[in-house]
Write a protein that holds these residues in place. Structure first.
Motif, PDB file in Angstrom:
ATOM      1  N   LEU A   1       0.823  -1.207   0.000  1.00 21.36           N
ATOM      2  CA  LEU A   1       0.000   0.000   0.000  1.00 21.36           C
ATOM      3  C   LEU A   1       0.859   1.260   0.000  1.00 21.36           C
ATOM      4  N   GLY A   2       2.088   1.135   0.496  1.00 19.37           N
ATOM      5  CA  GLY A   2       3.029   2.251   0.400  1.00 19.37           C
ATOM      6  C   GLY A   2       3.288   2.594  -1.061  1.00 19.37           C
ATOM      7  N   VAL A   3       3.443   1.534  -1.876  1.00 21.21           N
ATOM      8  CA  VAL A   3       3.630   1.738  -3.312  1.00 21.21           C
ATOM      9  C   VAL A   3       2.342   2.295  -3.923  1.00 21.21           C
ATOM     10  N   GLY A   4       1.206   1.787  -3.426  1.00 17.79           N
ATOM     11  CA  GLY A   4      -0.088   2.279  -3.889  1.00 17.79           C
ATOM     12  C   GLY A   4      -0.280   3.761  -3.595  1.00 17.79           C
ATOM     13  N   THR A   5       0.248   4.196  -2.443  1.00 16.77           N
ATOM     14  CA  THR A   5       0.164   5.616  -2.088  1.00 16.77           C
ATOM     15  C   THR A   5       0.942   6.467  -3.095  1.00 16.77           C
ATOM     16  N   LEU A   6       2.058   5.913  -3.599  1.00 16.16           N
ATOM     17  CA  LEU A   6       2.816   6.603  -4.648  1.00 16.16           C
ATOM     18  C   LEU A   6       1.940   6.810  -5.886  1.00 16.16           C
TER      19      LEU A   6
ATOM     20  N   LEU B   1       2.020   5.087   7.247  1.00 17.52           N
ATOM     21  CA  LEU B   1       2.969   4.340   6.407  1.00 17.52           C
ATOM     22  C   LEU B   1       4.388   4.456   6.961  1.00 17.52           C
ATOM     23  N   LYS B   2       4.760   5.671   7.342  1.00 14.48           N
ATOM     24  CA  LYS B   2       6.097   5.907   7.900  1.00 14.48           C
ATOM     25  C   LYS B   2       6.291   5.070   9.171  1.00 14.48           C
ATOM     26  N   LEU B   3       5.288   5.070  10.043  1.00 18.93           N
ATOM     27  CA  LEU B   3       5.386   4.306  11.295  1.00 18.93           C
ATOM     28  C   LEU B   3       5.461   2.807  11.014  1.00 18.93           C
ATOM     29  N   GLY B   4       4.674   2.338  10.050  1.00 19.25           N
ATOM     30  CA  GLY B   4       4.653   0.913   9.714  1.00 19.25           C
ATOM     31  C   GLY B   4       5.962   0.465   9.092  1.00 19.25           C
ATOM     32  N   LEU B   5       6.465   1.222   8.128  1.00 19.17           N
ATOM     33  CA  LEU B   5       7.715   0.851   7.460  1.00 19.17           C
ATOM     34  C   LEU B   5       8.888   0.919   8.438  1.00 19.17           C
ATOM     35  N   GLN B   6       8.814   1.838   9.388  1.00 20.21           N
ATOM     36  CA  GLN B   6       9.866   1.944  10.410  1.00 20.21           C
ATOM     37  C   GLN B   6      10.004   0.617  11.165  1.00 20.21           C
ATOM     38  N   VAL B   7       8.867   0.021  11.533  1.00 21.55           N
ATOM     39  CA  VAL B   7       8.893  -1.249  12.275  1.00 21.55           C
ATOM     40  C   VAL B   7       9.410  -2.379  11.391  1.00 21.55           C
ATOM     41  N   VAL B   8       9.008  -2.377  10.118  1.00 21.20           N
ATOM     42  CA  VAL B   8       9.481  -3.406   9.190  1.00 21.20           C
ATOM     43  C   VAL B   8      11.018  -3.342   9.090  1.00 21.20           C
ATOM     44  N   ILE B   9      11.550  -2.133   8.977  1.00 20.52           N
ATOM     45  CA  ILE B   9      13.008  -1.964   8.893  1.00 20.52           C
ATOM     46  C   ILE B   9      13.669  -2.417  10.196  1.00 20.52           C
ATOM     47  N   GLU B  10      13.093  -2.031  11.336  1.00 20.36           N
ATOM     48  CA  GLU B  10      13.640  -2.451  12.638  1.00 20.36           C
ATOM     49  C   GLU B  10      13.713  -3.966  12.743  1.00 20.36           C
ATOM     50  N   ASP B  11      12.711  -4.638  12.145  1.00 24.66           N
ATOM     51  CA  ASP B  11      12.643  -6.099  12.246  1.00 24.66           C
ATOM     52  C   ASP B  11      13.621  -6.818  11.321  1.00 24.66           C
ATOM     53  N   TYR B  12      13.836  -6.263  10.118  1.00 23.97           N
ATOM     54  CA  TYR B  12      14.573  -7.027   9.112  1.00 23.97           C
ATOM     55  C   TYR B  12      15.953  -6.494   8.767  1.00 23.97           C
ATOM     56  N   VAL B  13      16.219  -5.220   9.013  1.00 23.30           N
ATOM     57  CA  VAL B  13      17.529  -4.661   8.663  1.00 23.30           C
ATOM     58  C   VAL B  13      18.373  -4.577   9.929  1.00 23.30           C
ATOM     59  N   HIS B  14      19.455  -5.368   9.965  1.00 20.31           N
ATOM     60  CA  HIS B  14      20.215  -5.458  11.209  1.00 20.31           C
ATOM     61  C   HIS B  14      21.527  -4.694  11.182  1.00 20.31           C
ATOM     62  N   HIS B  15      22.028  -4.392   9.982  1.00 19.29           N
ATOM     63  CA  HIS B  15      23.268  -3.624   9.877  1.00 19.29           C
ATOM     64  C   HIS B  15      22.967  -2.169  10.257  1.00 19.29           C
TER      65      HIS B  15
ATOM     66  N   ALA C   1      11.184  10.292   2.343  1.00 19.62           N
ATOM     67  CA  ALA C   1      10.273   9.977   1.237  1.00 19.62           C
ATOM     68  C   ALA C   1       8.826  10.240   1.652  1.00 19.62           C
ATOM     69  N   SER C   2       8.446   9.838   2.888  1.00 20.06           N
ATOM     70  CA  SER C   2       7.071  10.052   3.353  1.00 20.06           C
ATOM     71  C   SER C   2       6.742  11.536   3.379  1.00 20.06           C
ATOM     72  N   ILE C   3       7.677  12.327   3.896  1.00 21.26           N
ATOM     73  CA  ILE C   3       7.430  13.770   4.014  1.00 21.26           C
ATOM     74  C   ILE C   3       7.353  14.413   2.628  1.00 21.26           C
ATOM     75  N   ILE C   4       8.243  13.990   1.729  1.00 23.88           N
ATOM     76  CA  ILE C   4       8.242  14.569   0.378  1.00 23.88           C
ATOM     77  C   ILE C   4       6.937  14.222  -0.351  1.00 23.88           C
TER      78      ILE C   4
END
Lengths: 130, 126
Positions: free
Chosen positions: A34-39, B79-93, B107-110
């Motif tokens: 849905l993030g892509v959908g928002t784009l 979306l920003k809050l959700g993607l933040q958690v996804v990154i916290e979970d999967y990106v470890h470097h 990107a969210s703000i822009i």
């Protein structure tokens, strides 16, 4: 306190896989989609503000067969995230965690998202006459 | 020098250092987005096949423009809050994590700024 490599939850592999687990990961997957959908929505609105040519170009892309496949996926993702999101809000109140209840809400969420998607597209196609 | 015990000083804050703030705002935006999503989906379905002028006329209705701005703001924040958690979970470097979080935030703000500006431009131009 020693920082040892403690096991991290959840231990997915010890559980029998169920529909609730599929819906759980789909909530996240559809969220990212849905993030892509928002784009797409932003692009559509920006093209509307840019003028008739830009808007016509966006409409041609969105109404192509590929555009329609993407929009169908967008619709279903949105409806699944919406229905499952409402279930998450109910869970936040501490209710609905019993397995028999979860089995019922699984079907409500999945069925609801499919029915809503079909209604949206049926009405949409009705408006343009096929 | 605080009189708080070490436990009292951290109670409720959790590993994110800001307590339930993130969790609460994700729920708050979620609740706001339920009626907004239903409204927007129904509206866009009603606009299927509509021409340029019809869509512009729709966006320039004050209530529609306001609801669109609210939808975009709530969606992009959620979306920003959700993607933040996804990154916290999967990106470890650490470096990659920081870069990913900054990318998502910017990107969210822009996208929010650009899409809200687009709505306002159509609304004010009529």
């Amino acid at each position: 306190m020693a920082t040892v490599n403690r096991p991290l939850s959840p231990h997915l592999q010890v559980y029998h896989w169920g529909l609730h687990m599929t819906l759980s990961i789909l909530h996240r997957t559809t969220g990212v989609a849905l993030g892509v959908g928002t784009l797409l929505l932003a692009w559509w609105l920006i093209s509307l503000a840019s003028g008739p040519e830009a808007f016509a170009q966006a409409q041609v892309c969105l109404s192509s067969w590929l555009g329609r496949v993407v929009l169908l996926g967008f619709t279903w993702s949105l409806m699944l995230h919406l229905c499952n999101g409402i279930r998450h809000l109910v869970w936040d109140t501490g209710q609905g965690f019993e397995l028999p209840t979860v089995r019922v809400t699984n079907l409500l969420v999945l069925g609801g998202s499919i029915v809503l998607t079909l209604i949206i597209w049926a009405v949409g196609y009705g408006l343009i006459g096929g | 020098m605080t009189m708080k015990t070490p436990l009292g000083a951290v109670r409720g804050l959790g590993s994110a250092k800001n307590g339930t703030h993130h969790w609460w705002l994700q729920r708050l935006t979620a609740i706001a987005l339920i009626p907004l999503t239903v409204w927007l989906t129904a509206s866009i379905v009603g606009l299927v096949g509509a021409d340029y002028e019809t869509v512009r006329t729709w966006v320039s209705i004050p209530l529609v423009a306001i609801l669109l701005v609210l939808f975009l703001a709530a969606t992009l924040y959620h979306l920003k809050l959700g993607l933040q958690v996804v990154i916290e979970d999967y990106v470890h470097h650490e470096g990659a994590k920081l870069a990913a979080q900054m990318t998502v935030t910017f990107a969210s703000i822009i996208i929010a700024a650009a899409s809200i500006f687009a709505v306002l431009r159509v609304a004010f131009e009529g």
